[in-house]
Write an enzyme that holds these catalytic residues in place. Sequence first.
Site, short mmCIF file in Angstrom:
data_model
loop_
_atom_site.label_atom_id
_atom_site.label_comp_id
_atom_site.label_asym_id
_atom_site.label_seq_id
_atom_site.Cartn_x
_atom_site.Cartn_y
_atom_site.Cartn_z
N LYS A 178 1.00 -1.43 -0.07
CA LYS A 178 -0.08 0.02 0.02
C LYS A 178 0.31 1.34 -0.08
O LYS A 178 1.59 1.30 0.61
CB LYS A 178 -0.93 -0.36 1.05
CG LYS A 178 -1.72 -1.51 1.21
CD LYS A 178 -2.74 -1.09 2.46
CE LYS A 178 -1.24 -1.57 3.74
NZ LYS A 178 -2.65 -1.77 5.20
N THR A 213 -9.59 9.01 8.59
CA THR A 213 -8.30 7.11 8.06
C THR A 213 -8.42 6.76 9.36
O THR A 213 -7.24 5.33 8.90
CB THR A 213 -7.23 8.10 7.50
OG1 THR A 213 -6.01 8.59 8.11
CG2 THR A 213 -7.94 8.93 5.78
N GLY A 215 -8.08 3.11 10.34
CA GLY A 215 -8.97 1.71 11.05
C GLY A 215 -8.75 1.72 8.98
O GLY A 215 -9.44 0.54 8.84
N THR A 216 -8.46 2.31 8.16
CA THR A 216 -7.92 2.37 6.69
C THR A 216 -7.83 0.73 6.73
O THR A 216 -8.19 0.01 5.27
CB THR A 216 -7.94 2.83 6.05
OG1 THR A 216 -6.15 3.64 6.90
CG2 THR A 216 -8.19 4.46 5.72
N GLY A 217 -6.81 0.02 7.67
CA GLY A 217 -5.71 -1.16 6.80
C GLY A 217 -6.25 -1.75 7.10
O GLY A 217 -7.13 -3.22 6.27
N CYS A 218 -7.29 -1.90 8.43
CA CYS A 218 -8.30 -2.83 9.22
C CYS A 218 -9.81 -3.31 7.52
O CYS A 218 -9.94 -4.13 7.99
CB CYS A 218 -8.76 -2.96 9.97
SG CYS A 218 -7.52 -2.35 11.20
#
Length: 269
Positions: A178, A213, A215-218
Amino acid sequence: MQNMNKHYHTVLTIAGSDSGGCAGIQADIKSISANGGYAASVITATTAQNTQGVTDIHAIPIPHLIAQMEAVFDDIEFNAIKIGMLHSSQVIEAVQSTLAKYTVKNIVLDPVMVATSGDNLINDEAIERLKLFLPHVTLITPNIPEAEILIGHEIDLGNLEETAKEIGEKYKVSVLLKGGHLKLVEMMTDALYNHQTSDVVLIQNKAIKTKNTHGTGCSLSSAIATYLSKGDTLESAVYKGSTYLNKAIDTGKDKVLGKGNGPVNHFNL
């Protein structure tokens, strides 16, 4: 005429709990549900957390962690698994050894190692143990700082594709690298390396200016796991998950929750 059984698209999330609801298990369940999956959960730790940060962490005892996994696996067949932050080498060992007892497919691991501040969230021993786990999963979704820990050199837009493949070949796993930390002005660029085909593709989405943003990865890894659970190919699942997340960021960019960094708008309401 015989009735045909209808099954949920089941996704198990193994991660920590965020009391503020922005990230962790709470974000996973929202993302899985929003994308048409059924979410079950195994909680590795609880946190005292809000939009401004984490004030306390309580690790779930290893026997109870294993008991949670055994309870759901003994009863439910999962089409995909999403794994979030595993905060110690003991937890990583427990999760890997327990998963090995069951028929598991489509494992998406978000190798959470570095906080937004740049601080390491897990110690060096846990990082080394996590590296041993990577070849046993389907896809990993590191951000730039996490990928730099995995490969040992700096990453920029010029070597993004090359590095995604380098990580994938080193750890024998598919990689979604990412590029959000590259802070491009107009487009966000990710690189997907498919370990089965050795192909690398770039995925681009419009950059959105917002502080929401958390918690975007989760949310992204959970969305990808959900599309894998529905039978999508790896590339299709990643494209659909990325498109979903970008829309959730866009529709939540001006919403207000708490005093810090708010969540994405998981249901686009």
